[in-house]
Design a protein around this motif. Sequence first.
Motif, PDB file in Angstrom:
ATOM      1  N   GLY A 244     -40.251 -33.643   9.344  1.00  0.00           N
ATOM      2  CA  GLY A 244     -39.088 -34.377   8.882  1.00  0.00           C
ATOM      3  C   GLY A 244     -39.231 -35.079   7.578  1.00  0.00           C
ATOM      4  N   ALA A 245     -40.552 -35.756   7.391  1.00  0.00           N
ATOM      5  CA  ALA A 245     -40.809 -36.361   6.151  1.00  0.00           C
ATOM      6  C   ALA A 245     -40.514 -35.385   5.011  1.00  0.00           C
ATOM      7  N   ASP A 246     -40.908 -34.260   4.966  1.00  0.00           N
ATOM      8  CA  ASP A 246     -40.699 -33.291   3.978  1.00  0.00           C
ATOM      9  C   ASP A 246     -39.507 -33.062   3.556  1.00  0.00           C
ATOM     10  N   TRP A 247     -38.259 -32.770   4.903  1.00  0.00           N
ATOM     11  CA  TRP A 247     -37.127 -32.714   4.698  1.00  0.00           C
ATOM     12  C   TRP A 247     -36.356 -34.143   4.003  1.00  0.00           C
ATOM     13  N   ALA A 248     -37.038 -35.111   4.284  1.00  0.00           N
ATOM     14  CA  ALA A 248     -36.270 -36.350   3.748  1.00  0.00           C
ATOM     15  C   ALA A 248     -36.830 -36.577   2.357  1.00  0.00           C
ATOM     16  N   ARG A 249     -37.991 -35.922   1.962  1.00  0.00           N
ATOM     17  CA  ARG A 249     -38.167 -36.190   0.721  1.00  0.00           C
ATOM     18  C   ARG A 249     -37.652 -35.026  -0.499  1.00  0.00           C
ATOM     19  N   SER A 250     -37.104 -34.009   0.118  1.00  0.00           N
ATOM     20  CA  SER A 250     -36.882 -32.796  -0.476  1.00  0.00           C
ATOM     21  C   SER A 250     -35.348 -32.810  -0.788  1.00  0.00           C
ATOM     22  N   TRP A 251     -34.288 -33.231   0.280  1.00  0.00           N
ATOM     23  CA  TRP A 251     -32.984 -32.941   0.005  1.00  0.00           C
ATOM     24  C   TRP A 251     -32.178 -33.528  -1.094  1.00  0.00           C
ATOM     25  N   LYS A 252     -32.642 -34.849  -1.392  1.00  0.00           N
ATOM     26  CA  LYS A 252     -32.333 -35.370  -2.627  1.00  0.00           C
ATOM     27  C   LYS A 252     -32.705 -34.660  -3.856  1.00  0.00           C
ATOM     28  N   ALA A 253     -33.981 -34.305  -4.001  1.00  0.00           N
ATOM     29  CA  ALA A 253     -34.540 -33.329  -4.825  1.00  0.00           C
ATOM     30  C   ALA A 253     -33.745 -32.032  -5.169  1.00  0.00           C
ATOM     31  N   TRP A 254     -33.339 -31.526  -4.211  1.00  0.00           N
ATOM     32  CA  TRP A 254     -32.479 -30.447  -4.393  1.00  0.00           C
ATOM     33  C   TRP A 254     -30.974 -30.507  -4.896  1.00  0.00           C
ATOM     34  N   LEU A 255     -30.442 -31.663  -4.440  1.00  0.00           N
ATOM     35  CA  LEU A 255     -29.348 -32.088  -5.259  1.00  0.00           C
ATOM     36  C   LEU A 255     -29.361 -32.448  -6.513  1.00  0.00           C
ATOM     37  N   ARG A 256     -30.358 -33.183  -6.874  1.00  0.00           N
ATOM     38  CA  ARG A 256     -30.531 -33.784  -8.251  1.00  0.00           C
ATOM     39  C   ARG A 256     -30.972 -32.304  -9.121  1.00  0.00           C
ATOM     40  N   GLY A 257     -31.807 -31.232  -8.619  1.00  0.00           N
ATOM     41  CA  GLY A 257     -31.930 -30.095  -9.305  1.00  0.00           C
ATOM     42  C   GLY A 257     -30.576 -29.262  -9.368  1.00  0.00           C
ATOM     43  N   THR A 258     -29.957 -29.347  -8.504  1.00  0.00           N
ATOM     44  CA  THR A 258     -28.647 -28.620  -8.734  1.00  0.00           C
ATOM     45  C   THR A 258     -27.787 -28.974  -9.809  1.00  0.00           C
ATOM     46  N   PHE A 259     -27.496 -30.435  -9.980  1.00  0.00           N
ATOM     47  CA  PHE A 259     -26.817 -31.139 -10.886  1.00  0.00           C
ATOM     48  C   PHE A 259     -27.368 -31.099 -12.177  1.00  0.00           C
ATOM     49  N   ILE A 260     -28.624 -30.889 -12.077  1.00  0.00           N
ATOM     50  CA  ILE A 260     -29.418 -30.780 -13.519  1.00  0.00           C
ATOM     51  C   ILE A 260     -29.250 -29.133 -14.109  1.00  0.00           C
TER      52      ILE A 260
END
Length: 505
Positions: A244-260
């Motif tokens: 659960g902690a991995d998901w919490a730390r990853s989902w924002k990074a996925w979105l930031r990476g997408t829009f970069i």
Amino acid sequence: MGAFEQLLNGFAVAADPMILFYSLIGVTLGTAVGVLPGIGPALTVALLLPVTYGLDPAGSLIMFAGIYYGGMYGGSTTSILLNTPGESASIVTALEGNKMARAGRGGPALATAAIGSFVAGLIATLLLAFLAPSVVKLALVFGPREYFALMVLAFVTVSAAFGDSARKGLTSLFLGLALALVGIDGLTGQARLSFGVPQLLDGIEVTTLAVAMFAIGEALFVAGQRHRDDSGVLAIKGSIWMTGADWARSWKAWLRGTFIGFPIGAMPAGGADIASFLSYAAERRATKHPEEFGHGAIEGVAGPEAANNAAAAGTLVPLLTLGLPTTATAAIMLAGFQQFGLQPGPLLFVTNASLVWGLIAALLIANVMLVVLNLPLIGLWVRLLTIPTPWLYAGILVFATMGTMGANPSAVELGQLLVFGVMGYLLRLWSYPIAPVVVGMILGPMAEQQLRRALAIAQGDPLTLVQSPVAAVLLGLALLALVVPMILRARGQGEVLAHLAGNED
């Protein structure tokens, strides 16, 4: 008809069983070549160009796009488990992913890379679907001088974005432009640089050049390397699932990476390599766990992997709408379109709408296929790393030669394959990029044709090239494209190197 309706029609095309089969072949091959160090999507697409000559255009192009997407997925496996990026865009993933694997968290690292790639690919492909029609409407007003300015932008883009310096990129470009002159002049009908060889009157086959430069040249270069990397593949310990902690730390990074990644892929700014470096730098600034960076921070895997997959989709925006390739793989895909008598650009959306929208819909399906392939079959991909390098590249040499000779059985063609293969090897040996040679070869004749048309309309006045606002803007962007990639590369890599230096202290 709006983009949504067109996309639904595209799904009707992509749902054909043979198209799904081609897509599955593409994503499977792409994942495999992404896993294998030194073999990227550009090499694989180049190898398949002569083989697919007689196949269905839609299926072949969808397979090529699947290879592109799959290569971005597969590159993370060797970065994480072997600390050897299978694709150049996965270099940044190795910084944190390999540290996670060494700490026994290789499974979550691979999972966040695969799921992040899926999320980014899905969002970026939808952005491609809904942005492409707007770009097409703009491109339909282009005349000869606007198209010439667009070609100049394409030339500068690939020259500045690849290689150690713009000088080397431009040298490779002019080599490609020189090769494009071989054959019969389209306006005067006179032979140029054919040296009395009848087979050269039709010009040099782009397929032969691409296979020689990317496949033969790469195989010779690898064979010429004397050193070997004896580091072993790290075993995957524990569960591959994220906490659960991995998901919490990853989902924002996925979105930031997408829009970069998506806008950088769509613009002449260096493609997925630059996007992944900038994403890593952004994650370092945004993280709540700065002490973990350099020691296995999951955000350092999630963000860059999302960014390089989003950039891959972004690359297809200028390729499909303007015929503008911004990466090596896009340049080879452009050759694939031309192999079937298709010219990417605004008219492609009018004359071959079902093919274009079927391709976009197939990419959405391919994303689902990729996430299914990458997580359960990770053991299979890891086993590919045990293939001896001599066997691998010997197979590439045989396959490249047989494919080219099958499409164009000629002693002259075989000679060209050998000469261009040695040329590709020498370019790699001296760190000159290959992509500008292929782009110059493909776009050179079109640029010449549009330039001569523009000058003929203006009765020879060269100022006409900057008197159109659109052409002037495009030429201005070309000038910026010489500078921007160098600044972005220096900024992104500087952030990474500074961080690594800080860890060593």
